[in-house]
Design a protein around this motif. Structure first.
Motif, PDB file in Angstrom:
ATOM      1  N   PRO A   1     -34.238 -40.961   7.611  1.00  0.00           N
ATOM      2  CA  PRO A   1     -35.381 -42.227   7.827  1.00  0.00           C
ATOM      3  C   PRO A   1     -34.860 -43.102   6.087  1.00  0.00           C
ATOM      4  O   PRO A   1     -34.641 -42.240   5.219  1.00  0.00           O
ATOM      5  CB  PRO A   1     -36.176 -42.168   7.986  1.00  0.00           C
ATOM      6  N   VAL A   2     -35.347 -44.354   6.915  1.00  0.00           N
ATOM      7  CA  VAL A   2     -35.419 -44.665   5.075  1.00  0.00           C
ATOM      8  C   VAL A   2     -36.816 -44.942   4.448  1.00  0.00           C
ATOM      9  O   VAL A   2     -36.592 -44.461   3.589  1.00  0.00           O
ATOM     10  CB  VAL A   2     -35.012 -46.232   5.457  1.00  0.00           C
ATOM     11  N   VAL A   3     -37.463 -44.281   5.254  1.00  0.00           N
ATOM     12  CA  VAL A   3     -39.178 -44.561   4.735  1.00  0.00           C
ATOM     13  C   VAL A   3     -39.636 -43.219   6.026  1.00  0.00           C
ATOM     14  O   VAL A   3     -39.713 -43.222   6.971  1.00  0.00           O
ATOM     15  CB  VAL A   3     -40.152 -45.663   5.122  1.00  0.00           C
ATOM     16  N   SER A   4     -40.714 -42.232   4.738  1.00  0.00           N
ATOM     17  CA  SER A   4     -41.444 -41.580   5.535  1.00  0.00           C
ATOM     18  C   SER A   4     -42.500 -41.637   5.219  1.00  0.00           C
ATOM     19  O   SER A   4     -43.674 -42.731   4.215  1.00  0.00           O
ATOM     20  CB  SER A   4     -40.809 -40.227   4.515  1.00  0.00           C
ATOM     21  N   VAL A   5     -43.957 -41.292   6.313  1.00  0.00           N
ATOM     22  CA  VAL A   5     -45.403 -41.651   6.196  1.00  0.00           C
ATOM     23  C   VAL A   5     -45.928 -40.496   6.097  1.00  0.00           C
ATOM     24  O   VAL A   5     -45.471 -40.237   7.650  1.00  0.00           O
ATOM     25  CB  VAL A   5     -45.295 -43.077   7.869  1.00  0.00           C
ATOM     26  N   VAL A   6     -46.862 -40.098   5.367  1.00  0.00           N
ATOM     27  CA  VAL A   6     -47.342 -39.070   5.612  1.00  0.00           C
ATOM     28  C   VAL A   6     -48.484 -39.598   5.795  1.00  0.00           C
ATOM     29  O   VAL A   6     -49.054 -40.100   5.041  1.00  0.00           O
ATOM     30  CB  VAL A   6     -46.953 -38.100   4.196  1.00  0.00           C
ATOM     31  N   ILE A   7     -49.214 -38.630   6.903  1.00  0.00           N
ATOM     32  CA  ILE A   7     -50.997 -38.729   7.116  1.00  0.00           C
ATOM     33  C   ILE A   7     -51.367 -37.422   7.685  1.00  0.00           C
ATOM     34  O   ILE A   7     -51.401 -36.799   8.677  1.00  0.00           O
ATOM     35  CB  ILE A   7     -51.328 -39.760   8.330  1.00  0.00           C
ATOM     36  N   PRO A   8     -52.377 -36.916   6.602  1.00  0.00           N
ATOM     37  CA  PRO A   8     -52.951 -35.686   6.647  1.00  0.00           C
ATOM     38  C   PRO A   8     -54.262 -36.295   7.474  1.00  0.00           C
ATOM     39  O   PRO A   8     -54.886 -37.742   7.454  1.00  0.00           O
ATOM     40  CB  PRO A   8     -53.718 -35.224   6.190  1.00  0.00           C
ATOM     41  N   VAL A   9     -54.638 -35.828   8.900  1.00  0.00           N
ATOM     42  CA  VAL A   9     -55.674 -36.276  10.012  1.00  0.00           C
ATOM     43  C   VAL A   9     -56.789 -34.727   9.809  1.00  0.00           C
ATOM     44  O   VAL A   9     -55.932 -34.187  10.151  1.00  0.00           O
ATOM     45  CB  VAL A   9     -55.007 -36.604  11.076  1.00  0.00           C
ATOM     46  N   TYR A  10     -57.642 -34.713  10.609  1.00  0.00           N
ATOM     47  CA  TYR A  10     -59.190 -34.121  11.104  1.00  0.00           C
ATOM     48  C   TYR A  10     -59.889 -34.112  11.519  1.00  0.00           C
ATOM     49  O   TYR A  10     -60.396 -35.617  10.932  1.00  0.00           O
ATOM     50  CB  TYR A  10     -59.313 -33.199   9.534  1.00  0.00           C
ATOM     51  N   ASN A  11     -59.562 -34.063  12.925  1.00  0.00           N
ATOM     52  CA  ASN A  11     -61.124 -34.876  13.562  1.00  0.00           C
ATOM     53  C   ASN A  11     -60.982 -35.420  14.044  1.00  0.00           C
ATOM     54  O   ASN A  11     -62.111 -36.753  13.605  1.00  0.00           O
ATOM     55  CB  ASN A  11     -62.272 -34.296  13.379  1.00  0.00           C
ATOM     56  N   GLY A  12     -60.145 -36.376  14.273  1.00  0.00           N
ATOM     57  CA  GLY A  12     -59.452 -37.937  14.637  1.00  0.00           C
ATOM     58  C   GLY A  12     -59.592 -38.481  16.247  1.00  0.00           C
ATOM     59  O   GLY A  12     -58.955 -39.764  16.325  1.00  0.00           O
ATOM     60  N   ASP A  13     -60.030 -37.747  17.237  1.00  0.00           N
ATOM     61  CA  ASP A  13     -59.504 -37.813  17.882  1.00  0.00           C
ATOM     62  C   ASP A  13     -60.160 -39.521  18.349  1.00  0.00           C
ATOM     63  O   ASP A  13     -59.875 -39.337  19.405  1.00  0.00           O
ATOM     64  CB  ASP A  13     -60.869 -36.395  19.374  1.00  0.00           C
ATOM     65  N   ASP A  14     -61.268 -39.550  17.753  1.00  0.00           N
ATOM     66  CA  ASP A  14     -61.862 -40.936  18.892  1.00  0.00           C
ATOM     67  C   ASP A  14     -61.407 -42.378  17.362  1.00  0.00           C
ATOM     68  O   ASP A  14     -61.891 -44.110  17.988  1.00  0.00           O
ATOM     69  CB  ASP A  14     -62.987 -40.871  18.654  1.00  0.00           C
ATOM     70  N   TYR A  15     -60.765 -41.995  16.691  1.00  0.00           N
ATOM     71  CA  TYR A  15     -59.706 -43.534  15.831  1.00  0.00           C
ATOM     72  C   TYR A  15     -58.708 -43.642  15.551  1.00  0.00           C
ATOM     73  O   TYR A  15     -57.391 -44.444  15.007  1.00  0.00           O
ATOM     74  CB  TYR A  15     -60.675 -43.430  14.578  1.00  0.00           C
ATOM     75  N   PHE A  16     -58.210 -41.854  15.656  1.00  0.00           N
ATOM     76  CA  PHE A  16     -56.661 -41.708  15.685  1.00  0.00           C
ATOM     77  C   PHE A  16     -55.447 -42.736  16.002  1.00  0.00           C
ATOM     78  O   PHE A  16     -54.671 -42.994  15.522  1.00  0.00           O
ATOM     79  CB  PHE A  16     -56.564 -40.682  15.042  1.00  0.00           C
ATOM     80  N   PRO A  17     -55.538 -42.499  17.215  1.00  0.00           N
ATOM     81  CA  PRO A  17     -54.393 -43.740  18.100  1.00  0.00           C
ATOM     82  C   PRO A  17     -54.818 -44.633  17.819  1.00  0.00           C
ATOM     83  O   PRO A  17     -53.611 -45.198  18.031  1.00  0.00           O
ATOM     84  CB  PRO A  17     -55.234 -43.250  19.708  1.00  0.00           C
ATOM     85  N   THR A  18     -55.323 -45.285  17.275  1.00  0.00           N
ATOM     86  CA  THR A  18     -55.289 -46.637  17.112  1.00  0.00           C
ATOM     87  C   THR A  18     -54.676 -46.975  15.301  1.00  0.00           C
ATOM     88  O   THR A  18     -53.939 -47.396  15.515  1.00  0.00           O
ATOM     89  CB  THR A  18     -57.012 -47.224  16.522  1.00  0.00           C
ATOM     90  N   VAL A  19     -54.783 -45.322  14.825  1.00  0.00           N
ATOM     91  CA  VAL A  19     -54.202 -45.835  13.433  1.00  0.00           C
ATOM     92  C   VAL A  19     -52.975 -45.451  13.667  1.00  0.00           C
ATOM     93  O   VAL A  19     -51.696 -46.414  13.088  1.00  0.00           O
ATOM     94  CB  VAL A  19     -54.751 -45.081  12.617  1.00  0.00           C
ATOM     95  N   LEU A  20     -52.361 -44.522  14.799  1.00  0.00           N
ATOM     96  CA  LEU A  20     -50.944 -44.530  14.408  1.00  0.00           C
ATOM     97  C   LEU A  20     -50.189 -45.183  15.527  1.00  0.00           C
ATOM     98  O   LEU A  20     -49.098 -45.678  14.769  1.00  0.00           O
ATOM     99  CB  LEU A  20     -50.818 -42.955  14.888  1.00  0.00           C
ATOM    100  N   GLU A  21     -50.995 -45.830  16.684  1.00  0.00           N
ATOM    101  CA  GLU A  21     -50.437 -47.159  16.756  1.00  0.00           C
ATOM    102  C   GLU A  21     -49.377 -48.348  15.889  1.00  0.00           C
ATOM    103  O   GLU A  21     -48.404 -48.510  16.500  1.00  0.00           O
ATOM    104  CB  GLU A  21     -51.262 -47.897  18.076  1.00  0.00           C
ATOM    105  N   CYS A  22     -50.060 -48.494  14.858  1.00  0.00           N
ATOM    106  CA  CYS A  22     -50.258 -49.232  13.914  1.00  0.00           C
ATOM    107  C   CYS A  22     -48.660 -49.262  13.582  1.00  0.00           C
ATOM    108  O   CYS A  22     -48.052 -49.592  12.748  1.00  0.00           O
ATOM    109  CB  CYS A  22     -50.586 -49.427  13.152  1.00  0.00           C
TER     110      CYS A  22
END
Length: 426
Positions: A6-27
């Motif tokens: 890949p040309v870019v690596s995106v690193v995302i730590p997450v903790y208990n993001g069930d109610d908001y992380f799906p929206t973030v990850l879709e972006c």
């Protein structure tokens, strides 16, 4: 996982993001730059976050899902992501950041064009609860930066640590140069990004700035680390101590000593003014001890408000500091209210006159838009000061109640005679 580099690596730590992380990850999944890898580190969530990440990873080969065996914190999780990353460039996002669909493409193109060690870009806040967007032009201090489009840290002559804000999500790094330097995030609960981001910039030979706003950072989300610093206020001192050790070990301390001192003052002032609850008093006292160890002279301090803070921190008790802060905040609110009212009157008068004038529709809209922006900024400033005032009132009330509880105790009453005698010897 996709085997193509890949040309870019995106690193995302997450903790208990069930109610908001799906929206973030879709972006991130919907980025116009497709040749990316997304490394998600689940920090031992107790909700359905891990199941969601696993499902996404099973359907999208760009996603690498990692789960910590036990909670390690954001700093350690970012280090794990960095160790797994393969991209030419890397970015570290928070699990509630909302990014523009073209962000990674624009960052990659700009960084490649300029062969940047670090590319810093524009950002703004979004209130998690109200969805209000807040401008943050202060995250890139152009008044402190050189005019050149590409520059090194040495080209920032004064107040280096205020040139940028030391969080990771508005910075795009050349990954190989990070690896060569051997620098990692501090593995502490909060303030774990300060040392990594500032030292990467200190060692950078090619820094570029892209002023376009490409990311919204969520604020005031319940449960976020940002909102729960009172649980780990000591981390601020670990971060500042780590930064000083780095400066000394790289023979940079004497050159950047005053810059470091001024950053310490502003960072501790921000922590003291924004923390609440039982953590306030120990934070205040520890801040005083930390400052005294630096042996700061007023002539070393760049701004008058930091001179005042230095004096208050050394001379005032925590409750006296709160009383003074309350008075100053009331004064700010009283100054802002008439200015806001005046701007509102100007807005109404201008709107009325424009309706009757022969100005073009476009000019009318531009003038009204300008006044509305001015009004919004004033309202935001006023709301901010009012909120600070309310927070200070709560802290002051807690402090006064604590004092009353001490004065009502049997030990305090029993030692009254001793305190009276002590006065004769002071």
């Amino acid at each position: 996982m996709n085997m193509v580099s890949p040309v870019v690596s995106v690193v995302i730590p997450v903790y208990n993001g069930d109610d908001y992380f799906p929206t973030v990850l879709e972006c991130v999944l919907n980025q116009t730059l497709d040749n990316i890898e997304i490394i998600i580190i689940d920090d031992c969530s107790t909700d359905n976050t891990n199941a969601y990440i696993g499902d996404v990873a099973s359907r999208d080969p760009r996603v690498l899902a990692i789960r910590n065996d036990y909670s390690l914190g954001a700093g350690a999780s970012r280090n794990i992501g960095l160790s797994q990353a393969r991209g030419e460039y890397i970015i570290f996002l928070d699990d509630d950041d909302i990014i523009d669909v073209d962000m990674l493409l624009r960052l990659y193109d700009n960084a490649k064009l300029n062969d940047a060690d670090v590319l810093v870009f524009g950002s703004e806040f979004i209130n998690w609860n109200t969805k209000e967007v807040i401008d943050t032009p202060w995250t890139i201090r152009n008044d402190l930066l050189p005019v050149a489009s590409i520059f090194s840290s040495c080209d920032i002559k004064k107040d280096f640590f205020h040139a940028f804000v030391w969080w990771p999500w508005d910075k795009f790094y050349n990954r190989e140069r990070i690896i060569k330097r051997g620098l990692r995030f501090q593995e502490i609960r909060t303030s774990n990004d300060l040392l990594f981001t500032s030292t990467q910039m200190l060692l950078a030979n090619r820094i570029a700035v892209l002023p376009n706003v490409l990311i919204q950072h969520s604020i005031l989300r319940s449960g976020s680390l940002e909102n729960t610093r009172f649980k780990s206020w000591e981390c601020a001192f670990e971060a500042l101590s780590g930064l000083k050790q780095f400066l000394v070990s790289h023979s940079l301390y004497e050159h950047r000593k005053n810059d470091y001192i001024n950053y310490v003052l502003s960072f501790l002032k921000w922590n003291i003014d924004t923390i609440s609850g039982a953590a306030f008093e120990p934070l205040f006292i520890q801040s005083r001890m930390f400052i005294l160890d630096l042996n700061i002279s007023e002539s070393d301090v760049y701004e008058s408000d930091l001179v005042n803070f230095l004096s208050d921190l050394i001379s005032l008790q925590p409750v006296d500091y709160l009383l003074k802060s309350r008075t100053e905040l009331y004064q700010k609110v009283n100054r802002l209210e008439p200015v806001l009212n005046k701007t509102l009157r100007r807005l109404n008068e201008t709107s009325d006159s424009l309706v009757k004038s022969n100005e073009s529709k476009a000019n009318k809209e531009n003038m009204i838009r300008s006044l509305n922006q001015e009004n919004s900024l004033l309202e935001a400033s006023l709301c901010s000061e009012v909120k600070k005032n309310m927070d200070t009132e709560v802290k002051l009330s807690n402090a006064l109640n604590y004092i009353k509880s001490i004065e009502a105790s049997k030990i305090w009453r029993g030692t009254k005679g001793l305190r009276s005698i002590r006065k004769w010897f002071l």
